[in-house]
Scaffold this active site. Structure first.
Site, PDB file in Angstrom:
ATOM      1  N   GLU A 192      30.355  19.860   0.585  1.00 27.92           N
ATOM      2  CA  GLU A 192      29.762  20.260  -0.462  1.00 27.92           C
ATOM      3  C   GLU A 192      28.662  19.477  -1.228  1.00 27.92           C
ATOM      4  OE1 GLU A 192      30.314  22.900  -2.736  1.00 27.92           O
ATOM      5  OE2 GLU A 192      31.165  23.827  -1.142  1.00 27.92           O
ATOM      6  N   GLN A 198      22.257  11.561  -4.483  1.00 27.33           N
ATOM      7  CA  GLN A 198      22.457  10.087  -5.200  1.00 27.33           C
ATOM      8  C   GLN A 198      23.530   9.307  -4.720  1.00 27.33           C
ATOM      9  OE1 GLN A 198      20.250   8.732  -7.654  1.00 27.33           O
ATOM     10  NE2 GLN A 198      21.611   7.176  -7.690  1.00 27.33           N
ATOM     11  N   HIS A 233      26.101  18.177   0.716  1.00 28.46           N
ATOM     12  CA  HIS A 233      24.970  18.904   1.346  1.00 28.46           C
ATOM     13  C   HIS A 233      24.394  20.043   0.857  1.00 28.46           C
ATOM     14  CE1 HIS A 233      26.507  16.238   4.713  1.00 28.46           C
ATOM     15  NE2 HIS A 233      25.481  15.868   4.555  1.00 28.46           N
ATOM     16  N   LEU A 248      28.311  19.041   7.235  1.00 28.25           N
ATOM     17  CA  LEU A 248      27.849  19.559   6.022  1.00 28.25           C
ATOM     18  C   LEU A 248      29.336  19.781   5.157  1.00 28.25           C
ATOM     19  CD1 LEU A 248      25.339  22.320   6.656  1.00 28.25           C
ATOM     20  CD2 LEU A 248      25.043  19.880   6.432  1.00 28.25           C
ATOM     21  N   GLN A 276      19.351   4.245  -0.219  1.00 27.22           N
ATOM     22  CA  GLN A 276      18.516   5.195   0.621  1.00 27.22           C
ATOM     23  C   GLN A 276      17.719   6.194  -0.163  1.00 27.22           C
ATOM     24  OE1 GLN A 276      20.208   7.750   4.035  1.00 27.22           O
ATOM     25  NE2 GLN A 276      20.146   9.428   2.815  1.00 27.22           N
TER      26      GLN A 276
END
Lengths: 282, 282
Positions: free
Chosen positions: B35, B148, B37, B33, B153
């Site tokens: 920033e 984004q 996430h 993880l 995806q």
């Protein structure tokens, strides 16, 4: 009985039911209901508070040379039959609702989809798996009821539900037959009188094979040959395949043992019929 | 905070929450993880009563020559970070739980999956779509939060949810960047010091292009050429692609108009980085 053509409406109904802790049984069909479908609806109704029937002639499971346009559409009669069975909800979506412009997604069950019927109907089972994935997400039933007549479809949809972690249970129900043994199918009405008479050879050949197995024959090639010869001798049906496979994963068997499916597909003119029996040996 | 490794346990927790009418926000990750996430987790937590984080390094979205085995796995640190953000549940499934023996199903989003990054990573987006379909069925969140940064995806997963009628809403959250503009990514830690310094050229080139567009340039070929030349001149990065596409359907644009994604993918050694900016023109 409520007939819904929108996702919002059917979900509002089911959401109400769920709030009252009513279980939901689901029977997916392409309509042209016969006793086979009715047996599924009866079981769904018996085992659940709410029974949902979907009627959708799914274009993506028909090949370009198949019978999509002439597939029987009998809405009026289907509604009457569903009413008689005290079905709670008919979900009757349009093609545009299911596949709006820009639609791009398919669900594929590898290995299981391109063998047996899939070899003769490329894309068929991907179409089936995709539309059922959509219906399961729209309706979120507790249990889905499928007819064992479509044995390969049953194996594939059980796999779909397990692999993609749908919360729905899948129950398989026995094939319902005409008095002469022909498996009920919406496609039986395509047959001429002469073809209809011959078509019961499929089931009789499968039963003959079962008798031989019960008398000790275990050689699968011999069993398949017996079925083929019987169909060829007694009818004008053109065989697509005769198969002896593992009932759980559809793998071909050389020796008849365990849970076995004897499967057959044959054509009379343009009409393609399938049948199967399941045999369990210790 | 509850850390669950089984489907039964996570579903029991979520079922309890649902009974109390608590909304569920969901952030799917492969762990390690950063920033980026954390910004998703914060938004999910802010907008929902319950926030679920999944951590699963999904093998099916890595190609045979890709970095599956060396992808950073930092469970301890991830748990600490999640705790700090007051996350309610971490779903931490094993590979065997997600893909047990006999697993066969894939979910494919046609057209969108084999362009752009998909051209360089065959099967990647099918792996992503399939695992997210599974996670959505297991967790049934009200809202899923995506970054984004992974623009393709985002488009693919929005399509998945819409096409297969998942009940989950999809929210896209802005890319989080390092002070020099480099988009946060778990793969940034593969970069050498020299590579890390160069890598911010991706974002600077995209910004340069945006400036030119704001000054009236509409020719997409010229814009792409500008980005390419800038990356080539200022770094040793090897460009996979520079693209100008419609932000909704990823179709290539010859003219910059409407909702536009400028996208770029480039490699420094074995490390592949992507970035994009979205531009809206009337």
């Amino acid at each position: 009985m409520i007939i819904t053509t929108t996702i919002t409406q059917v979900q509002a109904q089911l959401s109400l039911a769920r709030k009252k802790n009513k279980t939901i049984g689901f029977v997916p069909t392409m309509g042209a209901l016969h006793e086979g479908h009715l047996s599924l609806l009866r079981r769904a109704k018996k085992e659940n508070k709410i029974c949902v029937l979907s009627i959708f002639v799914n274009p993506t499971q028909f090949g370009p040379t198949e019978d999509f346009t002439k597939y029987p559409r009998e809405k009026k009669n289907d509604v009457l039959l569903a009413k008689k069975e005290n079905i709670d909800i008919i979900f009757y979506p349009s093609e545009k609702l299911m596949y709006p412009p820009g639609y791009l997604t398919t669900v594929e069950i590898k290995n299981l989809s391109d063998v047996l019927c899939g070899r003769f109907r490329p894309g068929h089972f991907t179409g089936v798996a995709t539309v059922v994935a959509k219906l399961l997400n729209i309706l979120r039933p507790d249990t889905m009821y499928l007819g064992q007549k479509d044995a390969q479809q049953c194996v594939i949809l059980k796999r779909l539900v397990q692999d993609l972690n749908f919360a729905t249970k899948v129950f398989l129900c026995p094939t319902i037959r005409e008095p002469d043994g022909l498996a009920m199918s919406s496609r039986n009405k395509y047959l001429s009188i002469a073809e209809r008479k011959e078509a019961s050879v499929l089931y009789r050949s499968l039963c003959l094979a079962r008798d031989e197995i019960q008398h000790g024959i275990r050689n699968a090639t011999r069993i398949r040959y017996l079925i083929e010869q019987n169909i060829r001798t007694l009818s004008h049906g053109k065989i697509d395949y005769v198969a002896s496979v593992d009932a759980e994963n559809l793998m071909p068997l050389n020796e008849i043992k365990g849970n076995v499916l004897l499967m057959v597909a044959a054509r009379w003119g343009q009409t393609r019929l399938i049948d199967n029996i399941r045999i369990t040996l210790k």
